[in-house]
Design a protein around this motif. Sequence first.
Motif, mmCIF file in Angstrom:
data_model
loop_
_atom_site.group_PDB
_atom_site.id
_atom_site.type_symbol
_atom_site.label_atom_id
_atom_site.label_comp_id
_atom_site.label_asym_id
_atom_site.label_seq_id
_atom_site.Cartn_x
_atom_site.Cartn_y
_atom_site.Cartn_z
ATOM 1 N N GLU A 110 -4.545 3.916 10.095
ATOM 2 C CA GLU A 110 -4.673 3.569 8.678
ATOM 3 C C GLU A 110 -3.706 2.447 8.314
ATOM 4 O OE1 GLU A 110 -6.938 4.876 6.579
ATOM 5 O OE2 GLU A 110 -7.715 6.191 8.134
ATOM 6 N N TYR A 159 3.165 -0.998 4.116
ATOM 7 C CA TYR A 159 2.418 0.251 4.036
ATOM 8 C C TYR A 159 3.449 1.366 3.971
ATOM 9 C CZ TYR A 159 -1.238 3.682 5.107
ATOM 10 O OH TYR A 159 -2.134 4.724 5.054
ATOM 11 N N SER A 212 0.250 5.223 0.383
ATOM 12 C CA SER A 212 -0.837 6.123 0.764
ATOM 13 C C SER A 212 -0.315 7.464 1.242
ATOM 14 C CB SER A 212 -1.661 5.467 1.882
ATOM 15 O OG SER A 212 -2.666 6.335 2.343
ATOM 16 N N VAL A 264 0.850 -1.183 0.000
ATOM 17 C CA VAL A 264 0.000 0.000 0.000
ATOM 18 C C VAL A 264 0.891 1.240 0.000
ATOM 19 C CG1 VAL A 264 -1.689 1.324 1.325
ATOM 20 C CG2 VAL A 264 -1.885 -1.156 1.192
#
Length: 67
Positions: free
Chosen positions: A32, A44, A25, A23
């Motif tokens: 999150e 992430y 982001s 991910v």
Amino acid sequence: MDGYQLLEELQQQPHLPQLPIIVISGFAFQEEQQRALKLGARHYLVKPVSLTKLIEVIEAEAHTSSP
């Protein structure tokens, strides 16, 4: 559909192989990150992502998933 919905959909598809999901982001909040990882993401990364870091993560996943 947002990324979290996509992760939820992928979890419900047992015929799909375990995909190494990374991910990327703009959200740096811990909640999150935890949500994405709980839904099956392996990594992430927060924007702006260093190209070096992205390459490291991809290479690590390539070595993990190779036979």
